[in-house]
Design a protein around this motif. Structure first.
Motif, PDB file in Angstrom:
ATOM      1  N   ILE A  42       1.001  -1.209   0.039  1.00 12.54           N
ATOM      2  CA  ILE A  42      -0.044   0.122   0.105  1.00 12.54           C
ATOM      3  C   ILE A  42       0.798   1.107  -0.082  1.00 12.54           C
ATOM      4  CG2 ILE A  42      -1.652   1.455   1.245  1.00 12.54           C
ATOM      5  CD1 ILE A  42      -2.790  -1.203   0.081  1.00 12.54           C
ATOM      6  N   HIS A  43       1.773   1.120   0.901  1.00 20.28           N
ATOM      7  CA  HIS A  43       3.022   2.409   1.013  1.00 20.28           C
ATOM      8  C   HIS A  43       3.487   2.642  -0.167  1.00 20.28           C
ATOM      9  CE1 HIS A  43       5.060   5.369   3.091  1.00 20.28           C
ATOM     10  NE2 HIS A  43       6.149   4.787   3.356  1.00 20.28           N
ATOM     11  N   HIS A  44       3.824   1.562  -0.819  1.00 13.30           N
ATOM     12  CA  HIS A  44       4.735   1.698  -2.201  1.00 13.30           C
ATOM     13  C   HIS A  44       3.806   2.157  -3.362  1.00 13.30           C
ATOM     14  CE1 HIS A  44       7.473  -1.626  -0.576  1.00 13.30           C
ATOM     15  NE2 HIS A  44       7.764  -0.284   0.238  1.00 13.30           N
ATOM     16  N   SER A  45       2.757   1.393  -3.474  1.00 15.59           N
ATOM     17  CA  SER A  45       1.678   2.006  -4.342  1.00 15.59           C
ATOM     18  C   SER A  45       1.606   3.415  -4.394  1.00 15.59           C
ATOM     19  CB  SER A  45       0.509   1.170  -4.444  1.00 15.59           C
ATOM     20  OG  SER A  45       0.788  -0.083  -4.767  1.00 15.59           O
ATOM     21  N   ALA A  46       1.140   3.943  -3.133  1.00 14.77           N
ATOM     22  CA  ALA A  46       0.835   5.280  -2.987  1.00 14.77           C
ATOM     23  C   ALA A  46       1.925   6.378  -3.153  1.00 14.77           C
ATOM     24  CB  ALA A  46       0.423   5.673  -1.467  1.00 14.77           C
ATOM     25  N   SER A  86      14.593   4.665  -3.950  1.00 18.41           N
ATOM     26  CA  SER A  86      14.278   5.851  -4.409  1.00 18.41           C
ATOM     27  C   SER A  86      13.019   6.567  -4.240  1.00 18.41           C
ATOM     28  CB  SER A  86      14.480   5.579  -5.969  1.00 18.41           C
ATOM     29  OG  SER A  86      15.591   5.051  -6.238  1.00 18.41           O
ATOM     30  N   LEU A  87      11.956   5.748  -4.207  1.00 18.51           N
ATOM     31  CA  LEU A  87      10.576   6.235  -3.886  1.00 18.51           C
ATOM     32  C   LEU A  87      10.772   6.900  -2.592  1.00 18.51           C
ATOM     33  CD1 LEU A  87       8.224   3.245  -4.957  1.00 18.51           C
ATOM     34  CD2 LEU A  87       8.317   5.356  -5.993  1.00 18.51           C
ATOM     35  N   TYR A  88      11.268   6.254  -1.414  1.00 17.90           N
ATOM     36  CA  TYR A  88      11.259   6.950  -0.101  1.00 17.90           C
ATOM     37  C   TYR A  88      11.900   8.281  -0.169  1.00 17.90           C
ATOM     38  CZ  TYR A  88       9.894   2.191   1.335  1.00 17.90           C
ATOM     39  OH  TYR A  88       9.657   0.741   1.570  1.00 17.90           O
ATOM     40  N   VAL A  89      12.961   8.151  -1.030  1.00 18.43           N
ATOM     41  CA  VAL A  89      13.806   9.695  -1.051  1.00 18.43           C
ATOM     42  C   VAL A  89      13.097  10.496  -1.835  1.00 18.43           C
ATOM     43  CG1 VAL A  89      15.994  10.594  -1.458  1.00 18.43           C
ATOM     44  CG2 VAL A  89      15.896   8.358  -0.609  1.00 18.43           C
ATOM     45  N   THR A  90      12.541  10.080  -2.888  1.00 18.48           N
ATOM     46  CA  THR A  90      11.872  11.054  -3.562  1.00 18.48           C
ATOM     47  C   THR A  90      10.593  11.885  -2.979  1.00 18.48           C
ATOM     48  OG1 THR A  90      12.211  10.003  -5.777  1.00 18.48           O
ATOM     49  CG2 THR A  90      10.693  11.441  -6.038  1.00 18.48           C
ATOM     50  N   HIS A 131      10.216  11.769   0.276  1.00 18.97           N
ATOM     51  CA  HIS A 131      10.820  12.143   1.553  1.00 18.97           C
ATOM     52  C   HIS A 131       9.679  11.587   2.635  1.00 18.97           C
ATOM     53  CE1 HIS A 131      13.120  14.575   4.360  1.00 18.97           C
ATOM     54  NE2 HIS A 131      12.533  15.125   4.736  1.00 18.97           N
ATOM     55  N   GLN A 132       9.475  10.205   2.420  1.00 15.14           N
ATOM     56  CA  GLN A 132       8.679   9.442   3.352  1.00 15.14           C
ATOM     57  C   GLN A 132       9.672   8.112   3.825  1.00 15.14           C
ATOM     58  OE1 GLN A 132       5.501   9.922   4.560  1.00 15.14           O
ATOM     59  NE2 GLN A 132       5.706  12.096   3.519  1.00 15.14           N
ATOM     60  N   LEU A 133       9.426   8.100   5.201  1.00 10.34           N
ATOM     61  CA  LEU A 133      10.008   7.062   5.734  1.00 10.34           C
ATOM     62  C   LEU A 133       9.742   5.653   5.252  1.00 10.34           C
ATOM     63  CD1 LEU A 133      10.402   8.328   9.607  1.00 10.34           C
ATOM     64  CD2 LEU A 133      12.478   7.876   8.043  1.00 10.34           C
ATOM     65  N   PRO A 134      10.492   4.358   5.367  1.00 12.79           N
ATOM     66  CA  PRO A 134       9.913   3.261   5.059  1.00 12.79           C
ATOM     67  C   PRO A 134       8.870   2.913   6.442  1.00 12.79           C
ATOM     68  CG  PRO A 134      12.160   3.019   4.814  1.00 12.79           C
ATOM     69  CD  PRO A 134      11.888   4.542   5.526  1.00 12.79           C
ATOM     70  N   LEU A 135       7.761   1.885   6.164  1.00 11.60           N
ATOM     71  CA  LEU A 135       6.753   1.833   6.986  1.00 11.60           C
ATOM     72  C   LEU A 135       7.522   1.185   8.550  1.00 11.60           C
ATOM     73  CD1 LEU A 135       3.640   0.394   5.330  1.00 11.60           C
ATOM     74  CD2 LEU A 135       4.273   2.542   6.462  1.00 11.60           C
ATOM     75  N   HIS A 136       8.747   0.348   8.638  1.00 13.39           N
ATOM     76  CA  HIS A 136       9.031  -0.086   9.712  1.00 13.39           C
ATOM     77  C   HIS A 136       9.902   0.984  10.550  1.00 13.39           C
ATOM     78  CE1 HIS A 136      12.769  -0.343   7.113  1.00 13.39           C
ATOM     79  NE2 HIS A 136      13.331  -0.224   8.305  1.00 13.39           N
ATOM     80  N   LEU A 137      10.222   1.826   9.844  1.00  9.97           N
ATOM     81  CA  LEU A 137      11.031   2.906  10.582  1.00  9.97           C
ATOM     82  C   LEU A 137       9.966   4.072  10.985  1.00  9.97           C
ATOM     83  CD1 LEU A 137      14.014   3.817   8.368  1.00  9.97           C
ATOM     84  CD2 LEU A 137      14.152   2.573  10.555  1.00  9.97           C
ATOM     85  N   ARG A 138       9.006   4.202  10.387  1.00 14.62           N
ATOM     86  CA  ARG A 138       7.852   4.951  10.806  1.00 14.62           C
ATOM     87  C   ARG A 138       7.001   4.351  11.892  1.00 14.62           C
ATOM     88  NH1 ARG A 138       5.153   9.338   8.217  1.00 14.62           N
ATOM     89  NH2 ARG A 138       2.778   9.614   9.175  1.00 14.62           N
ATOM     90  N   ARG A 139       6.961   3.129  11.982  1.00 14.54           N
ATOM     91  CA  ARG A 139       6.423   2.593  13.177  1.00 14.54           C
ATOM     92  C   ARG A 139       7.400   2.481  14.512  1.00 14.54           C
ATOM     93  NH1 ARG A 139       4.477  -1.361   9.582  1.00 14.54           N
ATOM     94  NH2 ARG A 139       6.538  -2.548   9.637  1.00 14.54           N
TER      95      ARG A 139
END
Length: 628
Positions: free
Chosen positions: A296-300, A315-319, A321-329
């Motif tokens: 879901i995170h990657h598709s969005a 590259s998606l995370y950096v572009t 500027h969103q953390l991966p879900l495990h770091l966000r949790r």
């Protein structure tokens, strides 16, 4: 105004039990979810049964006993005009029904609290929270408004059943005496157990009607299953989020639509907020279960940025500027923990594992642990200069410069208070500190509250304190001396850390770790033009922004569509190499003549063309029938 003052007095006197979590500053539904998850984990590692009952109180607001509310406040010592005001507030409440332009007669609301009033919730929780005092010591319970949950654990199911039935009888008796009624049909009994042996589920009654026993329960928005895998919750959450992804798809395409900033805001508000909720609880699930949310995170992020479907996840995370879900949790869970530490009498502060239980978790590693876990290099310093003496202290690294300035101010007042003199001037170069102290707010910096308290104390002793601002770094001797001694302070001053400082430090540390991980991905195509993590300027035209994003990531329709259709990679007929963004824009001699006109040079770098400040003619170059 009345509600704010009433809540302040109730919290000050400890009238509301800590296990009542609703509509209180620094509290949330997670304060009910975390203790329940901890109790289940501890019961499982002890190989015990844990039975929990989730009650449904019928029409709790409409049937709230007004006399009981006022009586409860009277027992707490609230006398005088406040009870009279509240009695008048609750009395003679009427309502009527409108159907189109027709109104019914007026009906008098004899009991209950008015819907939509700020005072209604406060009065309701003060009254209903007293039900927790009737629970036996062997039974744990918590409340969120009228969502009541109790639980009991042990190795003997018959004993658990008797204890819970005794607790239920007491709760029903309290409800009968206070105008409430529990619904046995809507209440639920849940049995958490991982034992493989055959055992019967408990039978608990409300007014001789058995409470239904279920295999999973939705409590405050989180689905708990019998073995606490959280798989049903994550599957349900994923299904809801997939439907919400259609909002982003409708609002954008790669050639038209909303800009990336707007799409990311919608994603954060509508989808990611759902994923974040309760993650400190369901985040203890197995990684294989949690990875179901990553899609879901990657598709969005692909929809928001317009990146090609083969783009690397990093590259998606950096572009975006969103953390991966495990770091966000991890970020949300740790900040929730620190926030709880800053709230007095917070219930999760009592969830620390005893030594015997820690040994059990160590001995049984297959079991998952519950939830409960001016600057110079190396430290933050503060300094105070007196005419005949100086003070300097070293504070924790988490402390901000603003906190250090307030601590220095507080230390100066502490030194002044025992003095026989009465006239003092305090000079400071921090305007933010003075602005904070100039207006009282219950949510202001905790050190600021201490300063206002000591100021009030010493002024009652006839002290005359003048506070004066001075400009910094202009050669004022006292100010320069204070900065110097703060920089080289050695004596550590133990103080409780403000939550705002911990939050800022932790988030900064988390992004620093993310940056270190990004630095290692030297083979990533985006890394060659974007070395540091940060959100670059976004172009307002959707098609132009998507094209530039794909160029930076290095994955485009022209160069990577073969991965989707299972075809061979496109090969440059001149160089006999696979087509890449770098090859087309920089290396290939076939495009050399086309580079001279738009770029005024035949030798340019990828950073010059698609860096943070992209070349204004890059899109002119791409008009050579190349589809990106």
């Amino acid at each position: 105004m009345v509600n704010a003052r009433l809540i302040f007095e109730l919290e000050k006197q400890g009238c509301i039990p800590p296990l009542q979590s609703d509509f209180r500053r620094g509290r949330s539904t997670c304060d009910n979810l975390v203790p329940l998850e901890t109790q289940i984990r501890n019961a499982v590692v002890r190989r015990n049964h844990l039975v929990s009952i989730f009650f449904d109180i019928e029409k709790a607001y409409d049937r709230a006993w007004r006399y009981g509310m006022l009586s409860t406040l009277f027992k707490f010592g609230f006398n005088g005009n406040l009870p009279i005001f509240l009695k008048n507030f609750l009395s003679y409440r009427t309502f009527r029904v409108r159907v189109e332009n027709f109104y019914s007669n007026h009906f008098i609301q004899a009991e209950g609290v008015p819907q939509g009033s700020v005072l209604s919730v406060t009065l309701f929780i003060v009254h209903l929270s007293q039900i927790l005092h009737y629970l036996p010591s062997s039974v744990h319970g918590n409340l969120y408004v009228d969502d009541l949950q109790i639980s009991c654990q042990g190795s003997n199911m018959d004993l658990i059943e008797r204890q819970l039935q005794n607790a239920v009888n007491k709760l029903v008796a309290w409800c009968n005496n206070n105008g409430h009624a529990m619904s046995p049909e809507k209440s639920r009994c849940f049995h958490f157990c991982r034992k493989r042996s055959i055992h019967l589920d408990p039978v608990i009654h409300i007014n001789n009607v058995a409470i239904p026993v279920v295999d999973d329960i939705r409590f405050l928005g989180v689905i708990f299953d019998r073995k606490l895998t959280f798989l049903p919750h994550i599957l349900h959450l994923r299904k809801k989020c997939q439907r919400s992804l259609n909002i982003l798809k409708v609002l954008s395409r790669t050639s038209w639509g909303a800009d990336r900033t707007s799409l990311l805001r919608i994603y954060l508000a509508v989808i990611l907020s759902r994923i974040d909720y309760g993650c400190m609880v369901y985040g203890s699930a197995r990684p294989t279960v949690l990875r179901r949310l990553d899609t879901i995170h990657h598709s969005a992020l692909r929809i928001c940025s317009g990146a090609f479907r083969t783009s690397p996840l990093e590259s998606l995370y950096v572009t975006c500027h969103q953390l991966p879900l495990h770091l966000r949790r991890q970020q949300i869970s740790d900040l929730y923990f620190f926030r709880a530490q800053s709230v007095p009498k917070h219930p999760i502060n009592h969830l620390k594992l005893p030594l015997s239980l820690r040994r059990l978790y160590v001995a049984r590693p297959c079991h998952i642990l519950p939830f409960y876990g001016s600057k110079s290099d190396g430290h933050v310093g503060c300094g105070v200069v007196f005419p005949s003496d100086t003070l300097s202290y070293r504070l924790h690294n988490c402390c901000s410069v603003f906190t250090a300035e307030l601590v220095a101010f507080f230390c100066a007042l502490q030194e002044i208070s025992p003095s026989s003199q009465r006239n003092f001037i305090i000079y400071t170069d921090n305007m933010s500190a003075l602005e904070t102290l100039s207006r009282y707010d219950i949510q202001m910096h905790p050190v600021g509250l201490e300063i206002l308290s000591i100021l009030q104390f010493i002024r009652k002793k006839s002290f005359n304190i003048i506070i004066c601002w001075v400009p910094s770094h202009v050669g004022i001797s006292g100010n320069e001396t204070a900065d110097a001694i703060a920089k080289f302070a050695s004596a550590f001053l133990p103080r409780a850390l403000p939550y705002v400082d911990i939050k800022k430090f932790f988030v900064s540390r988390l992004f620093s770790l993310w940056q270190q991980k990004w630095d290692l991905l030297t083979n990533n195509k985006l890394h060659s033009v974007k070395h540091s993590i940060g959100l670059w300027p976004i172009l307002p035209i959707r098609q132009v922004d998507v094209t530039l994003t794909r160029l930076r990531i290095g994955h485009t329709l022209f160069t990577h569509k073969h991965l989707i259709f299972g075809e061979r990679a496109p090969v440059c007929p001149t160089c006999h190499q696979n087509f890449t963004v770098h090859h087309i824009l920089i290396e290939c001699p076939s495009f050399k003549s086309h580079r001279v006109d738009p770029f005024n040079s035949s030798s340019v770098t990828l950073q010059d063309l698609v860096g943070e400040k992209h070349h204004p003619n890059i899109f002119k170059f791409l008009c050579m029938h190349l589809t990106f």
